[in-house]
Scaffold this motif. Structure first.
Motif, mmCIF file in Angstrom:
data_model
loop_
_atom_site.group_PDB
_atom_site.id
_atom_site.type_symbol
_atom_site.label_atom_id
_atom_site.label_comp_id
_atom_site.label_asym_id
_atom_site.label_seq_id
_atom_site.Cartn_x
_atom_site.Cartn_y
_atom_site.Cartn_z
ATOM 1 N N THR A 187 26.174 74.814 69.024
ATOM 2 C CA THR A 187 25.531 74.021 68.208
ATOM 3 C C THR A 187 25.090 72.749 68.730
ATOM 4 O O THR A 187 24.080 72.161 68.072
ATOM 5 C CB THR A 187 26.355 73.915 67.044
ATOM 6 O OG1 THR A 187 27.594 73.020 67.107
ATOM 7 C CG2 THR A 187 26.565 75.292 66.004
ATOM 8 N N LEU A 188 25.744 72.006 69.708
ATOM 9 C CA LEU A 188 25.424 70.892 69.957
ATOM 10 C C LEU A 188 24.401 71.157 71.233
ATOM 11 O O LEU A 188 24.481 71.979 71.874
ATOM 12 C CB LEU A 188 26.595 70.222 70.537
ATOM 13 C CG LEU A 188 27.873 70.066 69.568
ATOM 14 C CD1 LEU A 188 29.005 69.068 70.079
ATOM 15 C CD2 LEU A 188 27.178 68.744 68.625
ATOM 16 N N PRO A 189 23.682 70.023 71.221
ATOM 17 C CA PRO A 189 22.613 69.897 72.317
ATOM 18 C C PRO A 189 23.266 69.662 74.047
ATOM 19 O O PRO A 189 22.466 69.792 74.855
ATOM 20 C CB PRO A 189 21.551 68.807 72.060
ATOM 21 C CG PRO A 189 22.289 67.888 71.331
ATOM 22 C CD PRO A 189 23.442 68.865 70.508
ATOM 23 N N LEU A 234 30.116 60.422 81.962
ATOM 24 C CA LEU A 234 29.725 59.451 81.066
ATOM 25 C C LEU A 234 28.177 59.160 81.594
ATOM 26 O O LEU A 234 27.225 59.193 80.949
ATOM 27 C CB LEU A 234 30.340 58.275 81.117
ATOM 28 C CG LEU A 234 29.833 57.213 80.061
ATOM 29 C CD1 LEU A 234 29.792 57.698 78.723
ATOM 30 C CD2 LEU A 234 30.784 55.976 80.058
ATOM 31 N N ALA A 235 27.976 59.191 83.082
ATOM 32 C CA ALA A 235 26.601 59.164 83.562
ATOM 33 C C ALA A 235 25.735 60.186 83.302
ATOM 34 O O ALA A 235 24.435 59.979 82.878
ATOM 35 C CB ALA A 235 26.729 58.866 85.202
ATOM 36 N N ASP A 236 26.234 61.255 83.506
ATOM 37 C CA ASP A 236 25.613 62.605 82.974
ATOM 38 C C ASP A 236 25.048 62.518 81.631
ATOM 39 O O ASP A 236 24.017 62.798 80.986
ATOM 40 C CB ASP A 236 26.160 63.883 83.453
ATOM 41 C CG ASP A 236 25.349 64.937 83.715
ATOM 42 O OD1 ASP A 236 24.662 65.096 84.589
ATOM 43 O OD2 ASP A 236 25.397 65.812 82.677
ATOM 44 N N ALA A 237 25.974 62.138 80.776
ATOM 45 C CA ALA A 237 25.917 62.212 79.262
ATOM 46 C C ALA A 237 24.874 61.280 79.039
ATOM 47 O O ALA A 237 23.804 61.328 78.193
ATOM 48 C CB ALA A 237 27.001 61.812 78.625
ATOM 49 N N MET A 238 24.649 59.957 79.638
ATOM 50 C CA MET A 238 23.780 58.902 79.490
ATOM 51 C C MET A 238 22.208 59.358 79.861
ATOM 52 O O MET A 238 21.347 59.189 79.304
ATOM 53 C CB MET A 238 24.004 57.469 80.080
ATOM 54 C CG MET A 238 25.458 56.784 79.444
ATOM 55 S SD MET A 238 25.081 56.794 77.727
ATOM 56 C CE MET A 238 23.653 55.599 77.980
ATOM 57 N N ARG A 239 22.222 60.263 81.033
ATOM 58 C CA ARG A 239 21.064 60.858 81.357
ATOM 59 C C ARG A 239 20.445 61.707 80.353
ATOM 60 O O ARG A 239 19.211 61.651 80.041
ATOM 61 C CB ARG A 239 21.310 61.337 82.656
ATOM 62 C CG ARG A 239 21.047 60.686 83.941
ATOM 63 C CD ARG A 239 20.995 61.333 85.244
ATOM 64 N NE ARG A 239 22.429 61.946 85.685
ATOM 65 C CZ ARG A 239 23.300 61.335 86.221
ATOM 66 N NH1 ARG A 239 23.075 60.118 86.718
ATOM 67 N NH2 ARG A 239 24.555 61.772 86.532
ATOM 68 N N PHE A 240 21.307 62.679 79.646
ATOM 69 C CA PHE A 240 20.933 63.327 78.648
ATOM 70 C C PHE A 240 20.302 62.416 77.561
ATOM 71 O O PHE A 240 19.330 62.631 76.906
ATOM 72 C CB PHE A 240 22.186 64.198 78.082
ATOM 73 C CG PHE A 240 21.835 64.810 76.686
ATOM 74 C CD1 PHE A 240 21.048 65.732 76.566
ATOM 75 C CD2 PHE A 240 22.310 64.243 75.569
ATOM 76 C CE1 PHE A 240 20.568 66.311 75.279
ATOM 77 C CE2 PHE A 240 22.333 64.492 74.211
ATOM 78 C CZ PHE A 240 21.290 65.655 74.095
ATOM 79 N N GLN A 242 19.086 59.528 77.729
ATOM 80 C CA GLN A 242 17.494 59.308 78.479
ATOM 81 C C GLN A 242 16.427 60.177 77.945
ATOM 82 O O GLN A 242 15.449 59.975 77.513
ATOM 83 C CB GLN A 242 17.829 58.984 79.726
ATOM 84 C CG GLN A 242 18.525 57.526 80.144
ATOM 85 C CD GLN A 242 18.638 57.234 81.537
ATOM 86 O OE1 GLN A 242 18.236 58.288 82.293
ATOM 87 N NE2 GLN A 242 19.084 55.861 81.914
ATOM 88 N N GLU A 243 16.892 61.740 78.329
ATOM 89 C CA GLU A 243 15.867 62.372 78.108
ATOM 90 C C GLU A 243 15.439 62.776 76.765
ATOM 91 O O GLU A 243 14.486 63.167 76.670
ATOM 92 C CB GLU A 243 16.462 63.874 78.732
ATOM 93 C CG GLU A 243 16.593 63.814 80.127
ATOM 94 C CD GLU A 243 17.609 65.127 80.806
ATOM 95 O OE1 GLU A 243 17.959 65.969 79.957
ATOM 96 O OE2 GLU A 243 17.797 65.065 81.985
ATOM 97 N N VAL A 244 16.409 62.545 75.661
ATOM 98 C CA VAL A 244 16.077 62.819 74.262
ATOM 99 C C VAL A 244 15.438 61.464 73.970
ATOM 100 O O VAL A 244 15.445 61.572 72.566
ATOM 101 C CB VAL A 244 17.062 63.231 73.586
ATOM 102 C CG1 VAL A 244 17.648 64.833 74.210
ATOM 103 C CG2 VAL A 244 18.455 62.561 73.793
#
Length: 283
Positions: A187-189, A234-240, A242-244
């Motif tokens: 369910t989560l993106p 955390l860096a990878d989550a922040m990139r996500f 950014q994308e959305v």
């Protein structure tokens, strides 16, 4: 229907939805751990007890049993003017009896409702943690973290290792089951796992809605902490985010988790206060 003095306690039915919605909309003392629009899904699926006086709905108490043997307080409310102690005396005992029949060995509460959190310790609940809330209003990524770590979308085969990770790193209140992890994966993106070779060493999952991103959970295996894995996740989550095009990022963390809070502050998150209190009662 069970009578308790002048009060009557019974399990809710679908027919009770209209008066429940009326109480939820009119009382100042209501706590819901689910969206009001999904109320009907809980009326028969979970222990959902009603308290009636003179044939009128006076209060309710509902628990979630999706994480047995741990049960969670999912909803509570009472009409204006009713003492909280009276409401708990009437509803908590039969609710606990039902939970024990279903195999529950504990009951937890996570929330910010002061009228409830301030009374539950008198019923044997003990404090586990205060939950701190953080917010970030930009999408900067000051550090990348460990490059030895691979971060990829979670797969079904990763989930047993994540359950073990939770058991090693968290109080039972915060642990996920495989079923819960599967739900988040479906369910989560964003749901990513960090690996070193064949070993799962951390994970992170996030939600986003209308430009508001929320880091729901980030965890690092206890034996791998302090090696830049949390920074990498955390860096990878922040990139996500950014994308959305998320414009505001929030997260909650245990107040005593100083390592995590240091990392969040380094990424530009600021403390905005206590979000909730976490309480626990052994059954």
């Amino acid at each position: 229907m069970q009578a308790t003095g002048e009060w009557k306690v019974r399990q809710a039915t679908q027919a009770d939805e209209p008066p429940l919605r009326g109480l939820i909309g009119s009382s100042d003392r209501v706590m819901l751990r689910f969206r009001a629009g999904t109320l009907a899904n809980y009326l028969t699926r979970e222990p959902f007890l009603l308290l009636e006086g003179d044939g009128k709905l006076a209060a309710f108490l509902a628990c979630s049993t999706s994480h047995l043997p741990m049960a969670r307080l999912a909803a509570a409310g009472l009409v204006d003017g009713m003492p909280v102690s009276l409401w708990l005396d009437q509803l908590l005992r039969p609710c606990i009896a039902r939970l024990r029949e279903l195999g529950a060995t504990s009951l937890s509460f996570i929330g910010s409702a002061a009228w409830l959190a301030g009374t539950l310790p008198e019923q044997g609940f003990r404090l586990i943690s205060h939950v701190a809330a953080y917010e970030k209003s930009d999408l900067s990524i000051p550090q990348a973290g460990s490059r030895v770590v691979d971060v990829r979308p979670v797969e079904h085969g990763d989930l047993p290792a994540l359950v073990t990770m939770d058991a090693l790193g968290f109080h039972p209140l915060w642990r996920n089951s495989i079923e819960t992890f599967e739900q988040w994966r479906d369910t989560l993106p964003y749901f990513a796992v960090a690996t070193v070779g064949e070993s799962q060493v951390g994970y992170c999952y996030c939600s986003v809605e209308a430009g508001h991103g929320h880091l729901v959970r980030m965890a690092v295996h206890p034996t791998w902490q302090g090696q830049g894995i949390g920074t990498r996740l955390l860096a990878d989550a922040m990139r996500f985010f950014q994308e959305v095009d998320a414009r505001r990022i929030t997260l909650n963390t245990q107040e005593e988790n100083e390592r995590a809070q240091w990392l969040y502050r380094r990424f530009g998150f600021r403390l905005i206060g206590r979000e909730a209190v976490a309480l626990w009662k052994d059954l």
